[in-house]
Design a protein around this motif. Structure first.
Motif, short mmCIF file in Angstrom:
data_model
loop_
_atom_site.label_atom_id
_atom_site.label_comp_id
_atom_site.label_asym_id
_atom_site.label_seq_id
_atom_site.Cartn_x
_atom_site.Cartn_y
_atom_site.Cartn_z
N SER A 64 0.80 -1.21 0.00
CA SER A 64 0.00 0.00 0.00
C SER A 64 0.84 1.28 0.00
CB SER A 64 -0.95 -0.06 1.19
OG SER A 64 -1.77 1.06 1.24
N ASP A 276 -3.53 6.22 -2.95
CA ASP A 276 -2.34 5.65 -2.32
C ASP A 276 -1.75 4.57 -3.25
OD1 ASP A 276 -4.12 3.57 -1.95
OD2 ASP A 276 -3.37 3.05 0.04
N ASP A 278 -1.73 1.35 -3.56
CA ASP A 278 -2.49 0.23 -4.14
C ASP A 278 -3.92 0.66 -4.48
OD1 ASP A 278 -3.23 0.44 -1.45
OD2 ASP A 278 -3.52 -1.72 -1.20
N ASP A 280 -6.47 1.99 -2.85
CA ASP A 280 -7.68 1.75 -2.06
C ASP A 280 -8.02 2.95 -1.16
OD1 ASP A 280 -5.72 1.37 -0.17
OD2 ASP A 280 -6.37 -0.66 0.42
N ARG A 281 -7.23 4.01 -1.26
CA ARG A 281 -7.54 5.22 -0.49
C ARG A 281 -7.55 6.43 -1.40
NH1 ARG A 281 -3.41 6.13 4.35
NH2 ARG A 281 -3.27 4.05 5.22
MG LIG Z 1 -3.80 1.13 0.52
#
Ligand SMILES: [Mg+2]
Ligand SMILES: CC(=O)N[C@H]1[C@@H](OP(=O)(O)O)O[C@H](CO)[C@@H](O)[C@@H]1O
Length: 543
Positions: A64, A276, A278, A280-281
């Motif tokens: 991440s 971010d 990966d 996911d944010r």
């Molecule tokens: Mg992440």
């Protein structure tokens, strides 16, 4: 079980002597060089979990927002959720087992969990763009193969895409097609439908600058662009062609440092966001005309989305129970606004998406976001059915249209996990539909000044917490000291907790001014340093 094969492959993925790691907030994470054996063993474990659940299990190789040199791995459960906690423990035991113990631990898991050894096993594998990820995902494949499991290697995907595909596969594609293309099609269609009403106004171009953290988000957005309606103009920065992953950019950097990323020039009032590593944010931000930076974080995203949904629920006249789930890091102003102005119930859980996700499942509609921009919306089966039924059958035009909007929101949101791409599309759609600028969105409430710091200690496990991590139970005297410090400032709050992803203790503070929030955070850091075994130089004041 073919223990011979397990042992043969295992010899190719030896555990470094003395290394012990824990399945933490988001799986295993550490220097990439220490993870080969973990990957292999998680391949083994994924096969057992697949056999036990008779479902496809996901394995994502990513760290991440961590530095490029790190890596990590997390397992994805059948409906795209995080691995259940009993299996996190197995993961830790298996990861730390000595070579000769692997067999007995695997046998024990099979016995305890009634795993049928001849059951078909299927594992979906994905990875981020780190240089180490490809080789590490090969080690996962070795683990899957050693136990006779089948696998599908999706290669480079965002974490939420892998979660999505696992969910699609295990719902017989009821949730969507289990391909990256299927993901693009589903989201683009829902986005197009949802924003249809905005297309009549002429100046309806939605312009957004995206900092992709030099990660996977850039690759996937480039692929997705041709599926998206032309009225959404996205400009990608930090696309990984020049700079290092997460270095001075990305959602975590922007949130923690409260400043813009490197590599993205912001003109006044331009709407910008950061993913971010990966994807996911997501957090949004802009510079005002005076050049001041304004962060629009996960709390403001939760507020925007829950306001939008609540208004639609009122329109369709259904009394579906909606709640917002946050963590201790949520800005005090957001909680107050949601509870007092919006009249939406708010719940606080421990840090980590799995905790928020579980809580959000208790409601017809559960909106959950961490302040750092990781979150999504969950719709219960009953709520979803009710909405879909109304979108089709409702006679009253206004109600039916509102139900359709909710239906498209359901299809646009990735319900398996927080997803920067999906969240971005939801936010862009809502802003367009409500005719809001990023400044107007930001002005819904004013954040309390806050500060996050890290303290290095010899063993962060000496800190134990309670009350959704808002109070420290150990070491003795620490909470009393924090209480005493908090009392010195106005509208203040502070807490400390051991990180689940880094070897540090995190300190959080809020107060009436930035100077006071900084000073409180510094004083609390010193208390941690002195009472919880700080190492290295004592914490320095924030400058
Ligand atoms: Mg992440
Ligand atoms: C304060 C903070 O942002 N903590 C993050 C961080 O966890 P820690 O346990 O604080 O290291 O990484 C997690 C995984 O990405 C994320 O869920 C969480 O919100």
């Amino acid at each position: 079980m073919d223990f011979e094969a397990v042992a043969k492959y295992s010899a190719l993925h030896l555990k470094p002597a003395g290394l012990s790691l824990q399945y933490g907030t988001a799986g295993f994470r550490t220097k990439a060089g220490h993870l080969d054996h973990i990957m292999y063993r998680m391949g083994l474990l994924a096969v057992l979990r697949s056999r036990q659940t008779k479902s496809t299990i996901g394995v994502m190789v990513t760290a991440s927002h961590n530095p490029e040199e790190d890596n990590g791995v997390k397992l994805v459960d059948p409906l795209g959720e995080m691995l259940t906690s009993a299996w996190e423990e197995y993961a830790t035991r298996l990861a730390n087992a000595e070579e000769q113990e692997i067999q007995s631990i695997l046998t024990e898991i099979c016995q305890k969990e009634a795993v049928k050894l001849h059951q078909y096993a299927s594992v979906f594998i994905g990875r981020d763009t780190r240089p180490s990820s490809e080789k590490l995902s090969q080690s996962v494949i070795d683990g899957v193969s050693a136990l006779g499991g089948q696998y599908h290697d999706y290669g480079l995907v965002t974490t939420p895409q892998l979660h999505y595909m696992v969910c699609c596969q295990n719902t017989q594609e009821h949730y969507g097609k289990a391909t990256v293309e299927g993901y693009y099609q589903k989201l683009s269609k829902a986005f197009g439908e949802l924003t249809k009403q905005t297309s009549s106004s002429g100046d309806d171009q939605m312009c957004l600058k995206i900092d992709c953290a030099n990660g996977i988000g850039a690759l996937k957005l480039k692929e997705m662009e041709r599926y998206l309606p032309k009225k959404l103009l996205i400009h990608l920065y930090n696309d990984g062609t020049k700079e290092k992953l997460n270095h001075l950019c990305g959602a975590d950097f922007v949130k923690v440092h409260q400043k813009p990323p490197l590599g993205l020039e912001i003109k006044p009032n331009e709407r910008c966001c950061s993913f971010d590593g990966d994807a996911d944010r997501i957090v949004y931000y802009y510079n005002d005309t005076a050049g001041h930076f304004h962060l629009v974080d996960g709390d403001k995203i939760a507020t925007l989305i829950s306001t939008f949904i609540k208004e639609l629920l009122i329109k369709i006249g259904q009394t579906l129970k909606m709640a917002v789930v946050q963590t201790a890091y949520a800005n005090g102003s957001s909680t107050r606004y949601l509870e007092e102005t919006m009249k939406v119930p708010v719940h606080c859980t421990k840090t980590g998406v799995k905790h928020l996700h579980h809580k959000a499942q208790e409601f017809d509609i559960g909106v959950y976001f961490e302040a750092n921009g990781h979150g999504t919306v969950l719709f219960s089966k009953a709520a979803e059915e009710k909405i879909r039924h109304m979108a089709k059958e409702e006679k009253e035009n206004q109600k039916r249209e509102a139900a359709k909007m909710l239906e498209n929101t359901i299809d646009l949101i990735n319900q398996t996990v927080g997803d920067a791409i999906s969240d971005m599309l939801v936010i862009e759609a809502i802003l367009a539909l409500k005719g809001l600028t990023v400044q107007q969105w930001d002005a819904i409430y004013t954040d309390l000044p806050n500060r996050q710091l890290k303290v290095k200690v010899a063993d962060r496990r000496v800190i134990d917490t309670t009350d959704a991590e808002r109070r420290a139970v150990t070491p003795p005297g620490l909470q009393e000291k924090i209480d005493e410090l908090v009392k010195k400032y106005r509208v203040s709050r502070a807490f400390v907790r051991p990180s689940g992803t880094e070897d540090v203790v995190r300190v959080y503070s809020e107060a009436d001014t930035q100077e006071n929030a900084d000073s409180l955070a510094h004083e609390v850091s010193l208390a941690v340093y002195h009472l919880a075994g700080g190492i290295g130089e004592p914490p320095q004041p924030v400058c």
